[in-house]
Motif scaffolding. Structure first.
Motif, PDB file in Angstrom:
ATOM      1  N   SER A 174       0.810  -1.199   0.010  1.00 55.99           N
ATOM      2  CA  SER A 174       0.073   0.121   0.128  1.00 55.99           C
ATOM      3  C   SER A 174       0.674   1.337  -0.077  1.00 55.99           C
ATOM      4  O   SER A 174       2.042   0.876   0.225  1.00 55.99           O
TER       5      SER A 174
ATOM      6  N   GLY B 177       2.310   0.788  -4.672  1.00 54.17           N
ATOM      7  CA  GLY B 177       1.590  -0.367  -3.820  1.00 54.17           C
ATOM      8  C   GLY B 177       1.883  -1.673  -4.249  1.00 54.17           C
ATOM      9  O   GLY B 177       2.500  -2.641  -3.678  1.00 54.17           O
TER      10      GLY B 177
ATOM     11  N   LEU C  21      -2.966  -2.954  -2.698  1.00 52.16           N
ATOM     12  CA  LEU C  21      -3.937  -2.240  -1.824  1.00 52.16           C
ATOM     13  C   LEU C  21      -3.765  -0.713  -2.164  1.00 52.16           C
ATOM     14  O   LEU C  21      -4.766  -0.113  -1.792  1.00 52.16           O
TER      15      LEU C  21
ATOM     16  N   ASP D  26      -4.097   3.547   1.050  1.00 50.97           N
ATOM     17  CA  ASP D  26      -4.677   2.707   1.944  1.00 50.97           C
ATOM     18  C   ASP D  26      -5.711   3.832   2.871  1.00 50.97           C
ATOM     19  O   ASP D  26      -5.344   4.027   4.014  1.00 50.97           O
TER      20      ASP D  26
ATOM     21  N   PRO E 129      -9.495  -4.553  -1.288  1.00 51.00           N
ATOM     22  CA  PRO E 129      -8.157  -4.422  -2.026  1.00 51.00           C
ATOM     23  C   PRO E 129      -8.151  -4.346  -3.603  1.00 51.00           C
ATOM     24  O   PRO E 129      -9.046  -5.197  -4.016  1.00 51.00           O
TER      25      PRO E 129
END
Length: 367
Positions: free
Chosen positions: A42, A56, A83, A86, A177
């Motif tokens: 992330s 990421g 991800l 985040d 995700p």
């Protein structure tokens, strides 16, 4: 595992050795069977979304390679998820942290604004960017990470395995995700090299003075760019007024946050041929010996629009310029009455510049 801003090089982490030990124990356990290792990468939400998406994936890949190198596990043992930014962990951290003075306002923005780019703009606009900068300093560093979960089973005769996991990392997995499939990793580099931005530009101050100009700015790295403006005006404004120029002023720039956004400092050089008449008295031109010099500048780039491709840049610089000149009477076939040379110290760069940029590192995911 945490990473420095805009980087995909793992930082030292005391939690990895116990994880490697647990992996080795599971692999040699006569009862439990390793199923797979899940890796999620992330980025913190500041900066461009496209860049953070790729970052990421690169961080997930970096942790995967590190574990593979340390344990000898091949690629089929790993499952990776990108991800991206985040936001889920950021909201959870913010809700439990009372140090942020406008915490409630930021939480309301997160809950009422689904678009991530709109979220960034609204948070930056709260108090002139002070809250946003505090969030970047105090809350965003832990979001620049890659995390892993070790999944293993205990086989049973009925085919149903009891599944267990390695203790959860500090930041939980985002609820939704982003898929990692088909997202190419950018070339590795400690400064974010591989993120190519190019902008076409024109300086509105010179446009207003009827001096044609066009520039290009190239940024191959997150914090660096090369700006190359060119001026060419071979025409007279009136019969006794002209600013004829053929000039170039390349400048290398350093951006503390990210290229083509926010504050920057620059080091420039300039080379110019000139033929200038600004009054009725004299016309000055270079005797086939170009003006040259150096200078330092400071500026600020302001993205415009929803897509933030358009931008305005404000810059001011100072330095020196060495030049020679011939002076002519400012009339038709005016005679030369003086020659000389000088070294000027003062303003060497000024601009209100309109720009349009392209992100050449953007790649579409494969189907």
């Amino acid at each position: 595992m945490h990473f420095a801003v805009n980087r995909d090089v793992p930082q030292p982490n005391d939690r990895l050795e116990p994880a490697f030990g647990l992996l080795d124990e599971i692999r040699h356990d006569p009862v439990y069977r390793l199923t797979y290792i899940w890796i999620g990468g992330s980025a913190s939400p500041e900066g461009l979304a496209d860049w953070n998406l790729r970052l990421g994936q690169r961080r997930a890949d970096a942790l995967t390679r590190l574990i593979g190198d340390q344990t000898g596990l091949s690629a089929e043992w790993f499952r990776t998820d990108n991800l991206g930014e985040d936001w889920t962990s950021f909201e959870r951290m913010l809700a439990s942290d009372r140090r942020i003075p406008k915490r409630d306002e930021v939480l309301e923005i997160l809950r009422s604004t689904p678009d991530n780019e709109a979220r960034k703009r609204k948070i930056r606009d709260l108090d002139g960017g002070q809250t946003w900068q505090q969030i970047i300093r105090e809350l965003f560093p832990p979001l620049r990470n890659a995390r892993m979960v070790i999944v293993y089973q205990r086989p049973k005769n009925d085919g149903i395995g009891a599944e267990a996991a390695f203790p959860a990392p500090l930041l939980r997995v985002a609820e939704q995700p982003l898929p990692a499939a088909g997202l190419p990793a950018s070339p590795e580099g400690g400064c974010g090299c591989g993120k190519w931005l190019i902008a076409a530009k024109t300086n509105l101050l010179f446009d207003a003075a009827l001096v044609a100009n066009l520039g290009i700015e190239i940024s191959p790295c997150t914090h660096w760019s090369l700006d190359i403006p060119v001026w060419y005006s071979p025409y007279n404004i009136t019969s006794r007024r002209n600013i004829r120029l053929l000039a170039v002023q390349p400048e290398i720039r350093w951006w503390p946050e990210e290229a083509l956004r926010g504050h920057f400092i620059g080091l420039h050089t300039h080379v110019a041929g000139f033929n200038i008449a600004l009054d009725d008295y004299a016309r000055y031109q270079d005797p086939n010996h170009a003006l040259w010099g150096l200078g330092l500048s400071y500026g600020y780039a302001l993205p415009l629009g929803r897509a933030q491709r358009w931008g305005l840049e404000f810059t001011l610089g100072a330095g020196f310029a060495k030049y020679r000149y011939d002076a002519y009477r400012n009339r038709e076939n005016g005679q030369k009455f003086a020659s000389g040379s000088d070294c000027y110290w003062g303003i060497t760069r000024a601009g209100i510049t309109l720009s349009y940029k392209w992100d050449l590192s953007r790649k579409k995911p494969k189907n």
